[in-house]
Write an enzyme that holds these catalytic residues in place. Structure first.
Site, mmCIF file in Angstrom:
data_model
loop_
_atom_site.group_PDB
_atom_site.id
_atom_site.type_symbol
_atom_site.label_atom_id
_atom_site.label_comp_id
_atom_site.label_asym_id
_atom_site.label_seq_id
_atom_site.Cartn_x
_atom_site.Cartn_y
_atom_site.Cartn_z
ATOM 1 N N LYS A 98 10.715 -2.533 -6.495
ATOM 2 C CA LYS A 98 10.480 -1.098 -6.637
ATOM 3 C C LYS A 98 10.744 -0.400 -5.327
ATOM 4 C CE LYS A 98 8.147 2.505 -8.597
ATOM 5 N NZ LYS A 98 9.404 3.247 -8.349
ATOM 6 N N LYS A 152 4.640 -2.479 1.657
ATOM 7 C CA LYS A 152 3.815 -1.394 1.109
ATOM 8 C C LYS A 152 3.133 -1.843 -0.172
ATOM 9 C CE LYS A 152 6.786 2.403 2.620
ATOM 10 N NZ LYS A 152 7.323 3.744 2.354
ATOM 11 N N LYS A 165 15.183 -1.151 -2.575
ATOM 12 C CA LYS A 165 15.582 0.139 -2.006
ATOM 13 C C LYS A 165 17.041 0.379 -2.266
ATOM 14 C CE LYS A 165 13.826 3.461 0.575
ATOM 15 N NZ LYS A 165 12.385 3.753 0.663
ATOM 16 N N THR A 169 2.682 11.107 -1.378
ATOM 17 C CA THR A 169 2.858 10.540 -0.039
ATOM 18 C C THR A 169 1.967 11.290 0.944
ATOM 19 O OG1 THR A 169 5.119 10.002 -0.630
ATOM 20 C CG2 THR A 169 4.576 9.884 1.704
ATOM 21 N N ASN A 181 9.266 16.608 2.098
ATOM 22 C CA ASN A 181 8.233 16.391 1.076
ATOM 23 C C ASN A 181 6.900 15.963 1.699
ATOM 24 O OD1 ASN A 181 6.836 14.107 -0.706
ATOM 25 N ND2 ASN A 181 7.654 15.634 -2.084
ATOM 26 N N SER A 198 3.735 6.184 -7.868
ATOM 27 C CA SER A 198 4.873 5.749 -8.692
ATOM 28 C C SER A 198 4.430 4.622 -9.628
ATOM 29 C CB SER A 198 6.004 5.224 -7.806
ATOM 30 O OG SER A 198 6.874 6.258 -7.445
HETATM 31 N N1 GLU Z 1 10.672 6.228 -1.460
HETATM 32 C C1 GLU Z 1 9.250 6.114 -1.382
HETATM 33 C C2 GLU Z 1 8.857 5.074 -0.362
HETATM 34 O O1 GLU Z 1 9.624 4.773 0.529
HETATM 35 C C3 GLU Z 1 8.642 5.877 -2.741
HETATM 36 C C4 GLU Z 1 9.075 4.650 -3.444
HETATM 37 C C5 GLU Z 1 8.558 4.585 -4.871
HETATM 38 O O2 GLU Z 1 7.867 5.510 -5.285
HETATM 39 O O3 GLU Z 1 8.870 3.614 -5.557
HETATM 40 O O4 GLU Z 1 7.765 4.582 -0.337
#
Ligand code: GLU
Length: 414
Positions: free
Chosen positions: A70, A94, A106, A190, A221, A348
């Site tokens: 993810k 994360k 990613k 976030t 954002n 998410s």
């Molecule tokens: N792009 C965001 C991050 O770097 C969110 C990733 C997501 O929601 O899957 O954490």
């Protein structure tokens, strides 16, 4: 020796140390030092002038031992294979830190959305999904927004996937508009997560948020919502910036006014005359500094001059390893990116769960669940850091990588 500004190799170094501290041998590092899968694609897009432009895109899947991978897709001129790889590894961390049933992924496309029309962006978004369709999917790898991608782009991507799948697949992607199965609270998640870790860090340092002076680099954002949350909590946001410059007012900036004037890419400082540079912004007198923009902002060159007593990384990779060391030696509490910015992927995950169950939560329910996840995550990392007498980044990597390492071992991969 020149400072290591390479996100990929510095991430590998910390993962190596974290695995050693957890008692894993070299073979686990060999497995986790790179993504399991890396797809490079070429995406032909018909531009408005009738010509075809071929864009390069990537999707990296770091590790799927825990569950599907993810992570977001960024549209930016500086996207590179190495950056996408490093970012996919951070997503594993994360997900581990906030304890989600995912591995890290990613994606990115080398392009400049600021120079593209909506039609061109739509065709590029759909093209990206077609090009990566073999390896993504609601139970394989779930994309989301990242730098310069938003809910509209997620909507086009979801629509494209659903058409190919001949099935409505809201769980294919997160960060969607609410009417397409997006989660309430995802757009602010976030910043909400950063706010929670700032409150936790401030408690540890006996700083009352109401008396705190905060500097935020970046008004995208994360940065813009964060400025709003902080000023609503009574803090003084004394500095903010965008890609073109920074604004400073020791009495506190009028955040509502700035939010009103900002464009969709987070630009606002171009409307003002008395601006300072981003470099000056970072060294301002303040209690809490939040880099919420781009990589490599705090370096060996300026880390000695940072005045804040807490630095919270809302951006990915804003502090080099040399700067991390200097800030730690100076007794500054550094809350690392993989912890501070985990609120986005957490909500998410809530969005995906709601899509899978077909039952949707209120914003209060989402925020309550996010608060619980972030407070627990902060506590875990802080406890590891203090009990082992290591810095918060290494502690966060230890907490973050553990689940993936254990899952890989149970599966017999190592
Ligand atoms: N792009 C965001 C991050 O770097 C969110 C990733 C997501 O929601 O899957 O954490």
């Amino acid at each position: 020796m020149a400072e290591n500004l390479n996100l990929f190799t510095s991430t590998q170094e910390v993962i190596k140390k974290a695995l050693q501290k957890l008692g894993y041998d070299e073979s686990m590092y060999e497995l986790l030092k790179e993504p399991l899968r890396m797809l490079e694609v070429r995406i032909p897009v018909k531009m408005d002038n009738g010509q075809v432009k071929v864009f390069t895109g990537y999707r990296a899947q770091h590790n799927d031992a825990v569950g599907p991978t993810k992570g977001g897709v960024r549209f930016h001129p500086n996207v590179s294979e190495e950056e996408v790889k490093a970012l996919s590894m951070w997503m594993t961390l994360k997900a581990g830190i906030v304890d989600l049933p995912y591995g890290g992924g990613k994606g990115g496309v080398i392009c400049d959305p600021r120079q593209m029309s909506m039609g061109e962006l739509e065709r590029l978004s759909r093209g990206y999904v077609r090009a990566t369709s073999q390896i993504v999917g609601p139970t394989k790898d779930i994309p989301a927004p990242d730098v310069f991608t938003n809910a509209q782009i997620m909507a086009w991507m979801m629509d494209e996937y659903s058409r190919m799948d001949e099935f409505n697949s809201p769980g294919f992607i997160t960060g969607k508009p609410i009417v397409l199965g997006g989660s309430l609270g995802r757009d602010k998640a976030t910043a909400q997560g950063v706010t929670i870790v700032i409150e936790e860090a401030a408690k540890r340092r006996n700083i009352d948020i109401k008396d705190a002076r905060i500097v935020i680099q970046g008004f995208g954002n994360a940065g813009s919502f964060l400025a709003k949350f902080m000023s609503d909590l009574g803090a003084k946001v004394v500095g903010i910036s965008d890609a073109y410059g920074a604004l400073y007012d020791p009495e506190g900036l009028d955040i509502d006014y700035l939010l009103d004037r900002r464009d969709s890419f987070g630009t606002v400082t171009t409307l003002f005359e008395n601006t300072i540079s981003n470099k000056e912004l970072l060294e301002l007198e303040c209690d809490i500094l939040v880099p919420a923009a781009i990589e490599n902002q705090l370096t060996a060159e300026n880390a000695h001059r940072i005045k804040a007593s807490i630095v919270v990384e809302a951006a990915n990779g804003p502090t080099t390893s040399e700067a991390t060391k200097i800030l730690n030696e100076r007794g500054i509490l550094l809350v690392p990116d993989v912890l501070a910015s985990a609120g986005g992927v957490t909500v998410s995950y809530f969005e995906w769960v709601q899509n899978n169950q077909g039952y949707y939560w209120t914003e209060e329910e989402v925020n309550e669940k996010l608060l619980k996840k972030m407070v627990e995550a902060f506590d875990n990392v802080y406890t590891v850091a203090t009990s082992r007498n290591i810095d918060m980044r290494l502690a966060a990597y230890m907490v973050g990588v553990r689940k993936t390492a254990e899952a890989s071992r149970f599966r017999g991969w190592v």
